[in-house]
Scaffold this motif. Structure first.
Motif, PDB file in Angstrom:
ATOM      1  N   GLY A  41      18.766 -11.232  23.932  1.00 58.04           N
ATOM      2  CA  GLY A  41      19.218 -12.242  22.993  1.00 58.04           C
ATOM      3  C   GLY A  41      18.851 -11.895  21.569  1.00 58.04           C
ATOM      4  N   MET A  42      19.726 -12.219  20.629  1.00 58.79           N
ATOM      5  CA  MET A  42      19.471 -12.033  19.204  1.00 58.79           C
ATOM      6  C   MET A  42      19.814 -13.315  18.481  1.00 58.79           C
ATOM      7  SD  MET A  42      20.999  -8.181  18.968  1.00 58.79           S
ATOM      8  CE  MET A  42      21.767  -8.396  20.570  1.00 58.79           C
ATOM      9  N   LEU A  43      18.859 -13.866  17.755  1.00 55.96           N
ATOM     10  CA  LEU A  43      19.100 -15.060  16.943  1.00 55.96           C
ATOM     11  C   LEU A  43      19.216 -14.615  15.497  1.00 55.96           C
ATOM     12  CD1 LEU A  43      16.580 -17.595  18.547  1.00 55.96           C
ATOM     13  CD2 LEU A  43      18.888 -16.946  19.299  1.00 55.96           C
ATOM     14  N   GLY A  44      20.435 -14.624  14.975  1.00 56.08           N
ATOM     15  CA  GLY A  44      20.733 -14.090  13.652  1.00 56.08           C
ATOM     16  C   GLY A  44      21.386 -12.729  13.772  1.00 56.08           C
ATOM     17  N   LEU A  45      22.605 -12.606  13.269  1.00 52.64           N
ATOM     18  CA  LEU A  45      23.349 -11.348  13.381  1.00 52.64           C
ATOM     19  C   LEU A  45      23.002 -10.368  12.274  1.00 52.64           C
ATOM     20  CD1 LEU A  45      25.627  -9.627  14.645  1.00 52.64           C
ATOM     21  CD2 LEU A  45      27.265 -10.946  13.251  1.00 52.64           C
ATOM     22  N   GLY A  46      22.753 -10.861  11.051  1.00 53.27           N
ATOM     23  CA  GLY A  46      22.526  -9.946   9.934  1.00 53.27           C
ATOM     24  C   GLY A  46      23.710  -9.015   9.762  1.00 53.27           C
ATOM     25  N   ALA A  47      23.435  -7.741   9.554  1.00 48.97           N
ATOM     26  CA  ALA A  47      24.495  -6.739   9.431  1.00 48.97           C
ATOM     27  C   ALA A  47      24.867  -6.138  10.776  1.00 48.97           C
ATOM     28  CB  ALA A  47      24.070  -5.640   8.464  1.00 48.97           C
ATOM     29  N   GLY A  48      24.397  -6.730  11.864  1.00 50.54           N
ATOM     30  CA  GLY A  48      24.733  -6.254  13.204  1.00 50.54           C
ATOM     31  C   GLY A  48      23.929  -5.058  13.660  1.00 50.54           C
ATOM     32  N   ILE A 105      29.111 -13.165  21.011  1.00 55.85           N
ATOM     33  CA  ILE A 105      28.574 -13.810  19.816  1.00 55.85           C
ATOM     34  C   ILE A 105      28.884 -15.297  19.871  1.00 55.85           C
ATOM     35  CG2 ILE A 105      28.661 -13.941  17.301  1.00 55.85           C
ATOM     36  CD1 ILE A 105      29.277 -10.966  17.241  1.00 55.85           C
ATOM     37  N   VAL A 106      27.848 -16.115  19.710  1.00 53.51           N
ATOM     38  CA  VAL A 106      27.976 -17.568  19.751  1.00 53.51           C
ATOM     39  C   VAL A 106      27.740 -18.107  18.347  1.00 53.51           C
ATOM     40  CG1 VAL A 106      27.067 -19.701  20.726  1.00 53.51           C
ATOM     41  CG2 VAL A 106      27.115 -17.605  22.124  1.00 53.51           C
ATOM     42  N   HIS A 107      28.678 -18.879  17.826  1.00 53.27           N
ATOM     43  CA  HIS A 107      28.513 -19.473  16.495  1.00 53.27           C
ATOM     44  C   HIS A 107      27.911 -20.870  16.651  1.00 53.27           C
ATOM     45  CE1 HIS A 107      31.727 -16.440  15.336  1.00 53.27           C
ATOM     46  NE2 HIS A 107      30.645 -16.117  14.659  1.00 53.27           N
ATOM     47  N   GLU A 108      26.588 -20.922  16.481  1.00 54.00           N
ATOM     48  CA  GLU A 108      25.850 -22.160  16.705  1.00 54.00           C
ATOM     49  C   GLU A 108      24.503 -22.074  15.993  1.00 54.00           C
ATOM     50  OE1 GLU A 108      24.369 -25.011  20.432  1.00 54.00           O
ATOM     51  OE2 GLU A 108      25.353 -23.097  20.833  1.00 54.00           O
ATOM     52  N   ASP A 109      23.920 -23.209  15.715  1.00 55.47           N
ATOM     53  CA  ASP A 109      22.568 -23.268  15.183  1.00 55.47           C
ATOM     54  C   ASP A 109      21.611 -22.737  16.245  1.00 55.47           C
ATOM     55  OD1 ASP A 109      19.936 -24.239  14.536  1.00 55.47           O
ATOM     56  OD2 ASP A 109      20.859 -25.700  13.189  1.00 55.47           O
ATOM     57  N   ALA A 110      20.829 -21.732  15.890  1.00 54.73           N
ATOM     58  CA  ALA A 110      19.902 -21.137  16.850  1.00 54.73           C
ATOM     59  C   ALA A 110      18.893 -22.151  17.372  1.00 54.73           C
ATOM     60  CB  ALA A 110      19.168 -19.961  16.202  1.00 54.73           C
ATOM     61  N   GLY A 111      18.492 -23.093  16.508  1.00 58.33           N
ATOM     62  CA  GLY A 111      17.544 -24.109  16.926  1.00 58.33           C
ATOM     63  C   GLY A 111      18.096 -25.007  18.022  1.00 58.33           C
ATOM     64  N   MET A 131      17.591 -24.775  22.953  1.00 56.58           N
ATOM     65  CA  MET A 131      17.267 -25.995  23.686  1.00 56.58           C
ATOM     66  C   MET A 131      18.241 -26.282  24.833  1.00 56.58           C
ATOM     67  SD  MET A 131      14.542 -26.903  22.180  1.00 56.58           S
ATOM     68  CE  MET A 131      13.655 -26.820  20.610  1.00 56.58           C
ATOM     69  N   HIS A 132      19.359 -25.571  24.886  1.00 53.83           N
ATOM     70  CA  HIS A 132      20.337 -25.845  25.935  1.00 53.83           C
ATOM     71  C   HIS A 132      19.778 -25.463  27.309  1.00 53.83           C
ATOM     72  CE1 HIS A 132      23.098 -26.839  22.885  1.00 53.83           C
ATOM     73  NE2 HIS A 132      23.599 -25.643  22.653  1.00 53.83           N
ATOM     74  N   PRO A 133      19.826 -26.363  28.288  1.00 53.83           N
ATOM     75  CA  PRO A 133      19.297 -26.042  29.623  1.00 53.83           C
ATOM     76  C   PRO A 133      19.930 -24.812  30.253  1.00 53.83           C
ATOM     77  CG  PRO A 133      19.707 -28.404  29.420  1.00 53.83           C
ATOM     78  CD  PRO A 133      20.286 -27.761  28.188  1.00 53.83           C
ATOM     79  N   GLU A 134      21.207 -24.557  29.960  1.00 59.93           N
ATOM     80  CA  GLU A 134      21.871 -23.409  30.583  1.00 59.93           C
ATOM     81  C   GLU A 134      21.339 -22.075  30.071  1.00 59.93           C
ATOM     82  OE1 GLU A 134      24.887 -24.955  27.419  1.00 59.93           O
ATOM     83  OE2 GLU A 134      23.366 -25.767  28.783  1.00 59.93           O
ATOM     84  N   ASN A 135      20.591 -22.100  28.963  1.00 57.74           N
ATOM     85  CA  ASN A 135      20.013 -20.857  28.443  1.00 57.74           C
ATOM     86  C   ASN A 135      18.580 -20.628  28.912  1.00 57.74           C
ATOM     87  OD1 ASN A 135      22.370 -20.263  26.984  1.00 57.74           O
ATOM     88  ND2 ASN A 135      21.723 -21.556  25.279  1.00 57.74           N
ATOM     89  N   THR A 136      18.047 -21.536  29.685  1.00 59.44           N
ATOM     90  CA  THR A 136      16.683 -21.380  30.196  1.00 59.44           C
ATOM     91  C   THR A 136      16.578 -20.121  31.047  1.00 59.44           C
ATOM     92  OG1 THR A 136      16.290 -23.770  30.193  1.00 59.44           O
ATOM     93  CG2 THR A 136      14.895 -22.431  31.626  1.00 59.44           C
ATOM     94  N   GLY A 137      15.603 -19.266  30.722  1.00 59.20           N
ATOM     95  CA  GLY A 137      15.379 -18.055  31.497  1.00 59.20           C
ATOM     96  C   GLY A 137      16.455 -16.997  31.366  1.00 59.20           C
ATOM     97  N   LEU A 138      17.291 -17.096  30.339  1.00 56.05           N
ATOM     98  CA  LEU A 138      18.440 -16.186  30.215  1.00 56.05           C
ATOM     99  C   LEU A 138      18.053 -14.778  29.782  1.00 56.05           C
ATOM    100  CD1 LEU A 138      21.548 -15.739  30.073  1.00 56.05           C
ATOM    101  CD2 LEU A 138      21.436 -16.540  27.695  1.00 56.05           C
ATOM    102  N   CYS A 139      17.094 -14.650  28.852  1.00 55.47           N
ATOM    103  CA  CYS A 139      16.876 -13.383  28.145  1.00 55.47           C
ATOM    104  C   CYS A 139      15.598 -12.680  28.591  1.00 55.47           C
ATOM    105  CB  CYS A 139      16.796 -13.634  26.645  1.00 55.47           C
ATOM    106  SG  CYS A 139      18.264 -14.428  25.935  1.00 55.47           S
ATOM    107  N   GLN A 149       8.873 -23.074  21.117  1.00 52.30           N
ATOM    108  CA  GLN A 149       8.831 -23.468  22.527  1.00 52.30           C
ATOM    109  C   GLN A 149      10.201 -23.278  23.171  1.00 52.30           C
ATOM    110  OE1 GLN A 149       7.297 -27.439  21.893  1.00 52.30           O
ATOM    111  NE2 GLN A 149       5.237 -26.861  22.570  1.00 52.30           N
ATOM    112  N   GLY A 150      11.262 -23.575  22.412  1.00 51.85           N
ATOM    113  CA  GLY A 150      12.608 -23.323  22.905  1.00 51.85           C
ATOM    114  C   GLY A 150      12.868 -21.848  23.122  1.00 51.85           C
ATOM    115  N   CYS A 151      12.373 -21.015  22.206  1.00 51.62           N
ATOM    116  CA  CYS A 151      12.515 -19.563  22.374  1.00 51.62           C
ATOM    117  C   CYS A 151      11.846 -19.105  23.665  1.00 51.62           C
ATOM    118  CB  CYS A 151      11.909 -18.829  21.179  1.00 51.62           C
ATOM    119  SG  CYS A 151      12.844 -18.993  19.640  1.00 51.62           S
TER     120      CYS A 151
END
Length: 253
Positions: free
Chosen positions: A70-77, A118-124, A128-136, A160-162
């Motif tokens: 997982g990457m939070l923030g794309l920057g210059a890729g 790539i997901v366009h969403e607030d990382a914060g 917190m989404h339950p479906e992302n628990t244990g993903l990365c 804590q969400g991270c």
């Protein structure tokens, strides 16, 4: 680059701009602060020292094609391009500003790849989404806006969400500013979220300080095995992994 809707104006105020010098292209948000960089003739190479350190979790993990990074923030890729080249893992990047993604596709050779999403969403909110628990298996966090005055997500709840998004044995790396007033606050919140299992690498670039946080326990690896792994990583990827390994061993005592 992702940002907090609660602390800043909408992302339309952060229009991405670029500059180029000596074969290196830089991403900005209309200020002198560099949000990312790419060597035009070697786009998969990590140019900035702090982006290399963001990959320091590779000292402890060798991801396979069943795992997700997982990457939070794309920057210059930069991290995305590097991870696509050097790992077989699935990749998910959370980026608040779709204009940054468009800029990366147009000018920073960001590939459209079956392993990359790539997901366009607030990382914060995403963490917190339950479906992302244990993903990365690893999570790389680099969340700055145009002012570059410390990360735009830095609360205890965010970290804590991270941790929640990490799989068992997972590792987070975070880009902080070592000389900025936000550094102690971030270190405190990361430490609490990860029960004190936190290591800081040496300061690089213009004050960047990369921190590693371990989800479950300190890595169970012998000193010589860690140095052997670092040597192999350095040979394969040109990352300064031996320097990292010695610094980690010094901190772990």
């Amino acid at each position: 680059m992702s940002r907090s809707a609660s602390r800043y104006e909408p992302w339309e105020d952060d229009e991405p701009t670029l500059s180029e010098l000596s074969g290196v292209r830089y991403l900005h948000f209309g200020t002198e602060w560099v949000q990312g960089a790419m060597r035009v003739r070697k786009p998969d190479e990590l140019v900035l020292a702090y982006t290399k350190q963001m990959m320091a979790w590779l000292l402890f993990q060798a991801p396979d094609d069943t795992q997700t990074l997982g990457m939070l923030g794309l920057g210059a890729g930069s991290l995305l391009r590097f991870a696509l080249k050097h790992t077989p893992a699935q990749l998910v990047t959370v980026e608040w500003n779709p204009n940054v993604t468009a800029m990366c596709h147009a000018y920073f050779k960001l590939p459209s790849h079956a392993r990359s999403r790539i997901v366009h969403e607030d990382a914060g909110e995403w963490v917190m989404h339950p479906e992302n628990t244990g993903l990365c298996s690893a999570l790389m966090v680099d969340l700055y806006d145009a002012t570059a005055q410390g990360p735009v997500r830095d609360s205890l709840a965010f970290y804590q969400g991270c941790r929640q998004t990490l799989a068992p044995g997972g590792i987070m790396t975070v880009n902080l500013f070592g000389e900025h007033e936000s550094f102690p606050r971030n270190m405190t919140n990361i430490g609490e979220a990860f029960s004190g299992r936190v290591l800081a690498l040496p300061e690089v670039d213009a004050g960047n300080r990369i921190v590693l946080a371990f989800r479950d326990a300190w890595p169970d690896i012998e000193d010589n095995a860690l140095l052997d792994r670092a040597q192999a990583l350095e040979a394969a990827s040109k990352l300064p992994a031996m320097r990292w390994a010695r610094h980690v061993l010094a901190q772990l005592g």
